[in-house]
Design a protein around this motif. Structure first.
Motif, PDB file in Angstrom:
ATOM      1  N   VAL B 113       0.979  -1.134   0.025  1.00 44.71           N
ATOM      2  CA  VAL B 113      -0.201  -0.032   0.061  1.00 44.71           C
ATOM      3  C   VAL B 113       0.843   1.161   0.010  1.00 44.71           C
ATOM      4  O   VAL B 113       0.572   2.095  -0.903  1.00 44.71           O
ATOM      5  N   LEU B 114       1.855   1.070   0.752  1.00 50.27           N
ATOM      6  CA  LEU B 114       2.730   2.361   1.212  1.00 50.27           C
ATOM      7  C   LEU B 114       3.262   2.921  -0.366  1.00 50.27           C
ATOM      8  O   LEU B 114       3.440   3.777  -0.743  1.00 50.27           O
ATOM      9  N   GLU B 115       4.103   1.736  -0.927  1.00 49.73           N
ATOM     10  CA  GLU B 115       4.831   1.690  -2.268  1.00 49.73           C
ATOM     11  C   GLU B 115       3.744   2.276  -3.397  1.00 49.73           C
ATOM     12  O   GLU B 115       4.172   2.907  -4.206  1.00 49.73           O
ATOM     13  N   ASN B 116       2.470   1.947  -3.395  1.00 54.04           N
ATOM     14  CA  ASN B 116       1.415   2.436  -4.284  1.00 54.04           C
ATOM     15  C   ASN B 116       1.341   3.717  -4.429  1.00 54.04           C
ATOM     16  O   ASN B 116       1.293   4.419  -5.356  1.00 54.04           O
ATOM     17  N   VAL B 117       1.591   4.411  -2.916  1.00 52.93           N
ATOM     18  CA  VAL B 117       1.374   5.838  -2.840  1.00 52.93           C
ATOM     19  C   VAL B 117       2.686   6.580  -3.116  1.00 52.93           C
ATOM     20  O   VAL B 117       2.540   7.694  -3.344  1.00 52.93           O
ATOM     21  N   THR B 118       3.794   5.813  -3.049  1.00 50.31           N
ATOM     22  CA  THR B 118       4.969   6.707  -3.011  1.00 50.31           C
ATOM     23  C   THR B 118       5.547   6.585  -4.711  1.00 50.31           C
ATOM     24  O   THR B 118       6.219   7.384  -4.769  1.00 50.31           O
ATOM     25  N   LEU B 119       4.975   5.600  -5.290  1.00 49.24           N
ATOM     26  CA  LEU B 119       5.429   5.362  -6.702  1.00 49.24           C
ATOM     27  C   LEU B 119       5.459   6.508  -7.703  1.00 49.24           C
ATOM     28  O   LEU B 119       6.569   7.017  -7.891  1.00 49.24           O
ATOM     29  N   GLY B 120       4.446   6.990  -7.660  1.00 48.43           N
ATOM     30  CA  GLY B 120       4.182   8.263  -8.606  1.00 48.43           C
ATOM     31  C   GLY B 120       5.201   9.356  -7.989  1.00 48.43           C
ATOM     32  O   GLY B 120       5.724   9.758  -8.988  1.00 48.43           O
ATOM     33  N   GLN B 121       5.132   9.803  -6.900  1.00 49.26           N
ATOM     34  CA  GLN B 121       5.799  10.616  -6.101  1.00 49.26           C
ATOM     35  C   GLN B 121       7.390  10.447  -6.630  1.00 49.26           C
ATOM     36  O   GLN B 121       8.150  11.367  -6.973  1.00 49.26           O
ATOM     37  N   ALA B 131      10.761  11.347   1.783  1.00 46.17           N
ATOM     38  CA  ALA B 131       9.702  12.618   1.878  1.00 46.17           C
ATOM     39  C   ALA B 131       8.546  12.015   1.011  1.00 46.17           C
ATOM     40  O   ALA B 131       7.360  12.247   1.780  1.00 46.17           O
ATOM     41  N   ALA B 132       8.723  11.056   0.351  1.00 45.42           N
ATOM     42  CA  ALA B 132       7.550  10.473  -0.253  1.00 45.42           C
ATOM     43  C   ALA B 132       6.877   9.578   0.652  1.00 45.42           C
ATOM     44  O   ALA B 132       5.428   9.667   0.635  1.00 45.42           O
ATOM     45  N   GLU B 133       7.458   8.897   1.431  1.00 45.12           N
ATOM     46  CA  GLU B 133       6.861   7.978   2.216  1.00 45.12           C
ATOM     47  C   GLU B 133       6.107   8.840   3.599  1.00 45.12           C
ATOM     48  O   GLU B 133       5.092   8.283   3.915  1.00 45.12           O
ATOM     49  N   GLU B 134       6.879   9.795   3.834  1.00 43.32           N
ATOM     50  CA  GLU B 134       6.134  10.594   4.859  1.00 43.32           C
ATOM     51  C   GLU B 134       4.721  11.647   4.485  1.00 43.32           C
ATOM     52  O   GLU B 134       3.721  11.052   4.967  1.00 43.32           O
ATOM     53  N   LYS B 135       4.762  11.724   3.042  1.00 39.87           N
ATOM     54  CA  LYS B 135       3.672  12.223   2.842  1.00 39.87           C
ATOM     55  C   LYS B 135       2.511  11.091   2.427  1.00 39.87           C
ATOM     56  O   LYS B 135       1.527  11.230   2.625  1.00 39.87           O
TER      57      LYS B 135
END
Lengths: 224, 261
Positions: B113-121, B131-135
């Motif tokens: 789930v986390l990687e899904n949200v960081t991938l595009g960033q 920073a991407a993981e934090e966001k």
């Protein structure tokens, strides 16, 4: 019956070691080449698609013996390609690896392409919607999922490759089957023993490949 | 733009000046089927437009043309003043500013789930991983699935997956988010958790185009309802006006079938 093994005349391990090296180098090479070919075949550039399709259909339908012998006679002896070596044994080995990669890459490509078809189209759409480029979609979303679904078919390709390395004997690479040929000539009275020794040797190489990769296939399968 | 609804409550954000998405004379065919017929639609910044209509009316297709997941045959689409580019780098850049939430979630199945949200960033915005993981964690918290960050999509319920998909879209700081029937694949008891997240987004002033069958959501969150049938926009109105006094017969017929049973 297996006395000939004790004579010290034949270095079985050395011969099988060459087989292993042929297999490993060709496997790595064909994995890379096959992935590139698959990328071309599913890509948006018509020229590359045409090349990929043409290459795969020509090469996978050509007998491996023809390809390997052509590598030796056409590439090396006619065109003078030496692949960076002076030693004819090394040249022969490298030519065989080249031929095996050219051939096996087509099967990797097709296995991978069937894997790509198992990835739902929504996965690529979601990635494109995020703004990923074609290459990024392919390398971070499609191929990782495709590879996971084709571990088992790739194991088949690897097993076939292991056994196909015997064709390198045709251009004098000192791998297992070349030694077998020599032993058949010298040990005509123990011919069944010779055959079974080599059959056993290949089973030792290929059986674990299938079992291990079968286990890996289950482990890495993508749950949907 | 006259679409500001009275139903949105006191903290309403009046759409800022300027049209964000403009479709003009858009036509598209699927073979012999004319799925989009001379579509003109303008969506203002901060506006929530809900597209409703019977199945096969072209509303999903309309939604998908806005980030060119479907190509169009004629007409023009522009986003923030820029016409939609052809396939390539420019299009990828534009897509990164247009979020999309799909009916079938389409979370990347091999990534957490986390990687899904960081991938595009990471891949598109070139944000560094930390920073991407934090966001991502902040966004997952906002949609209420922070505790699921390290799981794989298949381990989540449909409602949770769809909220992750919304977080994934939000991570790109999009100018507009397209929702293509975001609740149609969900079990009934999970629809509300997704709608609540969308309501919150609407209240926060996100520009949204929502294709849906959820009339309750259309009533409460939309600035404007667009009713489509047979590839055409039949009626456009504020939700109150549309649901209480539909002008066209087609809309009256549609509403009578879905509202009275």
């Amino acid at each position: 019956m297996f006395d000939f093994l004790d004579s010290g005349q034949y270095d079985l391990l050395e011969a099988f070691w060459v087989t292993v090296k042929l297999t490993v180098y060709s496997a790595i090479g064909s994995l890379i080449w096959g992935t590139l070919l698959a990328g071309m075949r599913v890509g948006p550039v018509p020229m590359m698609r045409a090349f990929g399709t043409g290459y795969v259909n020509v090469v996978r339908n050509t007998p491996l013996t023809v390809i390997i012998v052509a590598c030796s006679l056409a590439l090396n002896q006619t065109l003078g390609v030496t692949l960076g070596s002076e030693d004819f044994k090394v040249i022969g080995f490298r030519l065989a690896v080249l031929g095996l990669i050219a051939y096996t890459g087509t099967f990797v490509c097709e296995a991978l392409r069937s894997g790509i078809n198992t990835v739902p189209v929504g996965q690529a759409e979601a990635a494109r919607a995020l703004g990923l480029s074609f290459t990024q979609v392919l390398t971070s979303i499609i191929l990782p999922q495709a590879f996971r679904s084709v571990v088992a078919p790739l194991a088949n390709v690897l097993i076939a490759l292991t056994k196909n390395t015997t064709v390198a004997a045709a251009i004098g690479v000192a791998e297992a089957s070349l030694l077998m040929k020599e032993m058949i000539e010298n040990e005509a009275d123990a011919i069944f023993a010779v055959f079974s020794v080599f059959a056993f040797g290949f089973i030792v190489l290929t059986l674990p490949t299938g079992l291990v990769l079968g286990w890996v296939a289950k482990r890495v399968a993508v749950k949907r | 733009m006259s679409g500001v609804s009275v139903t949105k409550g006191a903290e309403d954000i009046v759409p800022a000046a300027g049209d964000l998405v403009v479709l003009s004379q858009v036509n598209k065919h699927f073979g012999a089927l004319h799925v989009l017929q001379d579509i003109d639609l303008t969506i203002a910044r901060g506006e929530v437009v809900v597209v409703i209509g019977p199945s096969g009316s072209g509303k999903s297709t309309l939604c998908r043309t806005i980030n060119r997941l479907e190509t169009i045959d004629s007409g023009s689409i522009s986003i923030d003043g820029k016409p939609l580019p052809q396939e390539g780098r420019e299009l990828a850049r534009l897509r990164s500013d247009v979020g999309m939430v799909f009916q079938s979630f389409n979370l990347f199945a091999h990534k957490t789930v986390l990687e899904n949200v960081t991938l595009g960033q990471i891949k598109v915005r070139r944000t560094d991983k930390k920073a991407a993981e934090e966001k991502a964690r902040t966004l997952l918290d906002r949609v209420g699935v922070a505790s699921q960050a390290d799981k794989y999509p298949a381990q989540l319920s449909g409602g949770q997956q769809q909220r992750v998909a919304i977080a994934r879209a939000l991570a790109m700081d999009p100018k507009v988010i397209l929702f293509d029937e975001p609740t149609s694949a969900l079990d009934p008891e999970m629809i509300n958790e997704v709608l609540e997240v969308m309501q919150q987004l609407a209240r926060d002033g996100m520009t949204m185009v929502v294709v849906t069958h959820e009339m309750g959501f259309a009533r409460s969150a939309a600035n404007r309802v667009v009713f489509m049938a047979d590839g055409k926009i039949v009626e456009e109105a504020a939700p109150e006006a549309f649901f209480n006094n539909p002008r066209s017969d087609r809309a009256k017929d549609f509403l009578s079938k879905i509202l009275h049973h």
